[in-house]
Design a protein around this motif. Structure first.
Motif, PDB file in Angstrom:
ATOM      1  N   ASP A 184       0.883  -1.127   0.293  1.00 52.99           N
ATOM      2  CA  ASP A 184      -0.170   0.029   0.211  1.00 52.99           C
ATOM      3  C   ASP A 184       0.874   1.095  -0.039  1.00 52.99           C
ATOM      4  OD1 ASP A 184      -2.264   1.960   0.317  1.00 52.99           O
ATOM      5  OD2 ASP A 184      -2.420   1.436   2.160  1.00 52.99           O
ATOM      6  N   HIS A 349       7.283   2.050   6.093  1.00 57.51           N
ATOM      7  CA  HIS A 349       7.022   0.500   5.989  1.00 57.51           C
ATOM      8  C   HIS A 349       8.512   0.252   5.885  1.00 57.51           C
ATOM      9  CE1 HIS A 349       3.212  -0.324   7.808  1.00 57.51           C
ATOM     10  NE2 HIS A 349       2.420   0.169   6.098  1.00 57.51           N
ATOM     11  N   TYR A 374       6.458  -7.142   4.448  1.00 57.61           N
ATOM     12  CA  TYR A 374       5.080  -6.803   4.557  1.00 57.61           C
ATOM     13  C   TYR A 374       4.094  -7.446   4.116  1.00 57.61           C
ATOM     14  CZ  TYR A 374       1.950  -2.545   3.916  1.00 57.61           C
ATOM     15  OH  TYR A 374       0.630  -2.235   3.650  1.00 57.61           O
ATOM     16  N   ASN A 412       5.374  -6.018   9.733  1.00 55.84           N
ATOM     17  CA  ASN A 412       4.093  -6.025   9.208  1.00 55.84           C
ATOM     18  C   ASN A 412       3.981  -6.612   9.066  1.00 55.84           C
ATOM     19  OD1 ASN A 412       3.082  -2.740   9.576  1.00 55.84           O
ATOM     20  ND2 ASN A 412       1.830  -4.002   7.427  1.00 55.84           N
ATOM     21  N   GLU A 413       2.034  -7.166  10.100  1.00 56.41           N
ATOM     22  CA  GLU A 413       1.413  -7.772   9.178  1.00 56.41           C
ATOM     23  C   GLU A 413       1.005  -8.983   8.822  1.00 56.41           C
ATOM     24  OE1 GLU A 413      -1.281  -5.381   7.841  1.00 56.41           O
ATOM     25  OE2 GLU A 413      -2.045  -4.247   9.349  1.00 56.41           O
ATOM     26  N   ASN A 467      -1.266  -2.945  15.100  1.00 49.79           N
ATOM     27  CA  ASN A 467      -2.163  -2.307  14.233  1.00 49.79           C
ATOM     28  C   ASN A 467      -3.079  -3.204  14.431  1.00 49.79           C
ATOM     29  OD1 ASN A 467      -0.190  -2.152  12.854  1.00 49.79           O
ATOM     30  ND2 ASN A 467      -0.179  -3.007  10.724  1.00 49.79           N
ATOM     31  N   TYR A 469      -7.748  -1.042  13.409  1.00 46.79           N
ATOM     32  CA  TYR A 469      -8.150  -0.863  12.960  1.00 46.79           C
ATOM     33  C   TYR A 469     -10.367  -0.506  13.313  1.00 46.79           C
ATOM     34  CZ  TYR A 469      -4.673   1.157   9.938  1.00 46.79           C
ATOM     35  OH  TYR A 469      -3.871   1.689   9.389  1.00 46.79           O
ATOM     36  N   TYR A 473     -12.278  -0.401   8.984  1.00 46.76           N
ATOM     37  CA  TYR A 473     -11.601  -1.385   8.640  1.00 46.76           C
ATOM     38  C   TYR A 473     -12.622  -2.340   9.528  1.00 46.76           C
ATOM     39  CZ  TYR A 473      -8.099  -0.387   4.689  1.00 46.76           C
ATOM     40  OH  TYR A 473      -7.830   0.712   4.817  1.00 46.76           O
ATOM     41  N   GLU A 497      -0.996   0.942  13.786  1.00 44.76           N
ATOM     42  CA  GLU A 497      -1.795   1.771  13.402  1.00 44.76           C
ATOM     43  C   GLU A 497      -3.516   1.723  13.786  1.00 44.76           C
ATOM     44  OE1 GLU A 497      -1.555   0.752   9.353  1.00 44.76           O
ATOM     45  OE2 GLU A 497       1.008   0.137   9.079  1.00 44.76           O
ATOM     46  N   TRP A 542      -2.018   6.080  12.681  1.00 45.56           N
ATOM     47  CA  TRP A 542      -2.408   6.135  10.758  1.00 45.56           C
ATOM     48  C   TRP A 542      -2.178   6.997   9.772  1.00 45.56           C
ATOM     49  CZ3 TRP A 542       1.872   3.487   8.471  1.00 45.56           C
ATOM     50  CH2 TRP A 542       1.793   2.900   6.774  1.00 45.56           C
ATOM     51  N   TYR A 547      -0.379   9.893   1.454  1.00 42.90           N
ATOM     52  CA  TYR A 547      -0.178   9.319  -0.125  1.00 42.90           C
ATOM     53  C   TYR A 547      -0.443   8.985  -1.080  1.00 42.90           C
ATOM     54  CZ  TYR A 547       0.316   5.152   2.589  1.00 42.90           C
ATOM     55  OH  TYR A 547      -0.750   4.494   2.482  1.00 42.90           O
ATOM     56  N   ARG A 552      -6.014   2.620  -4.398  1.00 49.88           N
ATOM     57  CA  ARG A 552      -6.582   3.770  -3.156  1.00 49.88           C
ATOM     58  C   ARG A 552      -7.239   4.225  -4.782  1.00 49.88           C
ATOM     59  NH1 ARG A 552      -7.102   1.347   2.105  1.00 49.88           N
ATOM     60  NH2 ARG A 552      -5.539   0.522   2.380  1.00 49.88           N
ATOM     61  N   ASN A 561      -3.672   7.555  -0.209  1.00 50.43           N
ATOM     62  CA  ASN A 561      -3.984   7.038   0.800  1.00 50.43           C
ATOM     63  C   ASN A 561      -4.362   7.607   1.468  1.00 50.43           C
ATOM     64  OD1 ASN A 561      -4.323   6.570   3.650  1.00 50.43           O
ATOM     65  ND2 ASN A 561      -3.713   4.294   2.837  1.00 50.43           N
ATOM     66  N   LYS A 563      -5.953   8.559   4.558  1.00 45.83           N
ATOM     67  CA  LYS A 563      -5.625   8.169   6.249  1.00 45.83           C
ATOM     68  C   LYS A 563      -4.399   9.545   7.007  1.00 45.83           C
ATOM     69  CE  LYS A 563      -6.955   3.830   6.214  1.00 45.83           C
ATOM     70  NZ  LYS A 563      -6.483   3.044   5.150  1.00 45.83           N
TER      71      LYS A 563
HETATM   72  C1  GCB Z   1      -2.345  -1.486   7.368  1.00 43.46           C
HETATM   73  C2  GCB Z   1      -0.626  -1.657   6.839  1.00 43.46           C
HETATM   74  C3  GCB Z   1      -0.265   0.186   6.224  1.00 43.46           C
HETATM   75  C4  GCB Z   1      -1.646   0.305   5.135  1.00 43.46           C
HETATM   76  C5  GCB Z   1      -3.216   1.031   5.978  1.00 43.46           C
HETATM   77  C6  GCB Z   1      -4.283   1.192   5.384  1.00 43.46           C
HETATM   78  O1  GCB Z   1      -2.485  -2.047   7.889  1.00 43.46           O
HETATM   79  O2  GCB Z   1      -0.116  -1.486   7.393  1.00 43.46           O
HETATM   80  O3  GCB Z   1       0.082   0.351   4.954  1.00 43.46           O
HETATM   81  O4  GCB Z   1      -1.196   1.252   4.197  1.00 43.46           O
HETATM   82  O5  GCB Z   1      -3.342  -0.827   6.829  1.00 43.46           O
HETATM   83  O6  GCB Z   1      -4.474   2.256   5.325  1.00 43.46           O
HETATM   84  O7  GCB Z   1      -4.803   0.373   5.088  1.00 43.46           O
END
Ligand code: GCB
Length: 592
Positions: A184, A349, A374, A412-413, A467, A469, A473, A497, A542, A547, A552, A561, A563
């Protein structure tokens, strides 16, 4: 060797060359205090989608007069269009925007020896991703990894007078790399950080690592100096602490523990000491802060005192420059973070520009640094494994004198499989071996069936990155409360995040997902709830700026993105910015 370069097109052949070449590239990653000759400027340039350049061996081409030349040719390294270096090609022409493949850079360099037995190295701050170097028609080597510096020795092929330097950079995402194909952030291509020549004497200092011994006493400094060449001793100086010692070199290395109590580095007092090392006519220096970071139960302690990491995530991305960054840009990031009352940032990242940690040292901002291990990665592939180790080592060698960097993150994840566990624990061990003065972490996983933090990797880490959300999400925010109740980690957790998209454009929704208000509400709920969890000791939502990212593409995102707490032009603060700023302001008050 030139034939090797052609074979390098195919990964199974590539491995053989890669193993050796990448290691040689580590030589002057630490190059503090050295004089550099900047090779920035206009370079001849062409895209090469089919790798014709390697097949036709463009690197063998001699300079010829356009009128008298006889051979047909598909690229002339000596004439035609130029591009500025450093740059990302996506930012130079619209039709290069989504280009993934090889591109050739050529320039001539004049060289005159200054010292009869000098050595010459080419240092590239970063090139995304695969970088092949040719000097005077010879293949010098190949580097894998898009965000770390590397050095190639040119002492033998370089000659007095005119030299031809050709570099082929390929940014194709393949399945044996970090990151793998799906991620991403935008896949910029090119030589996008400084490219320089460095001269050293025949015997030179290859690396200098200095740190406060993390034993809780704050009264011992460890130093390790690595040299190249048959040296018997090397000098170490920290003038402000009255240190000036000659250390014996054994097997290319000098090590010492000094009994001395430095003034400690912290965000409130970012004190740094000049550290120098000399070997014959060679000398290097660095500005080093001394501090201790440790974990006690679920607490994080800096210099023995409990600290809450008030942070924010940041990508290295610019609307106009892509991944090219400069001092002003980095300083703005820290200014914006400080305006949020942050004492900490997660540089996501992948390794950001090396100046970032230098400026953080100066500004007193703590850092989390990571490699692009990642999402889905081919954990069973030995090439991927070597790539991960190499990127991690290049990052550590580059930044391990930076007091600001307190955490190395190894991923990461990534899904919790046996292969991932063995791949990532080997990274954890490698990081600990290379550097005893930092904590190791990774953004870990939630078991959604049990609604709790559950990830086998956490056992091997110092800090659990999480992380989550909830409110975005995971739409039901209250599930975070269930997760909080069900989890009882025995180590500190840092929320690596959380967040939501908030778009400011005229046509963006004014309520609900993607609205500025919705985003601010998610921040409100998160910041009200999280302090109730005593084991949460840090927070990096996040993220700081919107960016660019290919994935997206809804009508409001259009390739971004959103956020970010601040828009992609780095100018307008969104409502959530103020929610976070006030939250951190209160935390600061409670702490003091
Ligand atoms: C995440 C990722 C990050 C993404 C973000 C998102 O969990 O680590 O790289 O950009 O979510 O915006 O979904």
């Amino acid at each position: 060797l030139a034939d090797n370069a052609v074979e390098c097109l195919h990964n199974e052949h590539y491995d053989r060359a890669y193993n050796v070449q990448n290691l040689n590239f580590r030589t002057l990653i630490f190059s503090g205090g050295r004089q550099r000759e900047n090779l920035a400027g206009d370079w001849r340039f062409t895209l090469d989608l089919h790798d014709t350049g390697l097949r036709q061996k463009w690197f063998l081409m001699q300079k010829q007069d356009a009128e008298t030349r006889k051979d047909p040719y598909d690229y002339d390294p000596y004439s035609g269009q130029t591009v500025p270096v450093p740059s990302c090609w996506q930012m130079l022409k619209d039709k290069w925007f989504y280009y993934e493949g090889s591109a050739w850079y050529t320039r001539e360099i004049e060289y005159a020896k200054r010292d009869p037995d000098e050595r010459v190295f080419l240092r590239i701050g970063a090139a995304n991703y695969d970088c092949k170097i040719f000097l005077n028609h010879q293949f010098i080597g190949n580097h894998y990894g898009g965000s770390t510096p590397f050095c190639a020795e040119l002492s033998t092929p370089i000659k007095a007078g005119n030299n031809v330097l050709m570099i082929c950079v390929n940014n194709t995402r393949t399945t044996d790399r970090l990151p793998l194909r799906n991620n991403d952030w935008f896949n910029y291509g090119g030589i996008y950080r400084e490219i320089e020549l460095i001269r050293t004497p025949r015997n030179y200092i290859h690396d200098l690592f200095v740190y406060l011994v993390p034993d809780g006493n704050f009264n011992r400094i460890a130093a390790r100096i690595t040299v190249d060449g048959p040296a018997t001793d090397v000098t170490l100086m920290i003038p402000e602490l009255g240190i000036n010692q000659i250390l014996p070199v054994v097997d290319g290395q000098a090590e010492v523990i000094l009994s001395v109590s430095p003034e400690l580095w912290s965000p409130e007092n970012p004190k740094r000491y000049k550290v120098r090392s000399m070997l014959g006519r060679d000398s290097v220096e660095d500005d080093v802060g001394f501090r201790q970071i440790e974990v006690v139960g679920t607490d994080i302690r800096l210099n023995g005192k409990s600290i809450y990491l008030r942070g924010v995530n940041c990508h290295e991305d610019d609307l106009f420059m892509g991944k090219v960054t400069c001092e002003d840009d980095i300083r703005q990031r820290f200014r914006d973070a400080k305006a949020l009352n942050c004492n900490y940032m997660r540089l996501a990242h992948y390794p950001h520009h090396e100046l970032a940690a230098r400026i953080a040292d100066e500004e007193g901002i703590l850092l989390w640094e990571e490699i692009p291990n990642y999402w889905a990665v081919d954990f069973t592939n030995p090439s991927t494994q070597r790539d991960a180790h190499n990127q991690l080592m290049e990052l550590i060698l580059r930044d391990r004198n930076r007091a600001s960097v307190i955490i190395w993150s190894v991923g990461n994840e990534n899904a919790d499989t046996d292969e991932r566990l063995s791949f990532m624990t080997s990274l954890v061990n490698a990081a600990r071996d290379a550097d005893p003065s930092r904590l190791i972490s990774a953004a870990c996983l939630v078991n959604h069936a049990k609604m709790k933090i559950e990830d086998r990797l956490t056992e091997y880490l110092d800090i659990i990155g999480l992380n989550e959300y909830y409110g975005w999400y995971e739409e039901n925010f209250d599930d975070l409360i269930v997760l909080g109740k069900n989890s009882s980690p025995t180590k500190p957790v840092v929320i690596t995040e959380t967040g939501a998209e908030g778009v400011l454009s005229e046509d963006a929704p004014k309520t609900g997902p993607f609205s500025e208000q919705y985003m601010a509400d998610v921040y409100r709920k998160q910041t009200e709830y999280l302090p109730k969890l005593t084991w949460v000791r840090g927070f990096t939502p996040w993220l700081l700026y919107d960016y660019r990212t290919e994935r997206r593409q809804n009508p409001w995102q259009q390739g971004f993105n959103c956020k970010g707490l601040i828009t992609a032009d780095k100018k307008t603060r969104k409502a959530a910015f103020y929610v976070l700023r006030d939250f951190y302001e209160n935390l600061k008050k409670v702490e003091s």
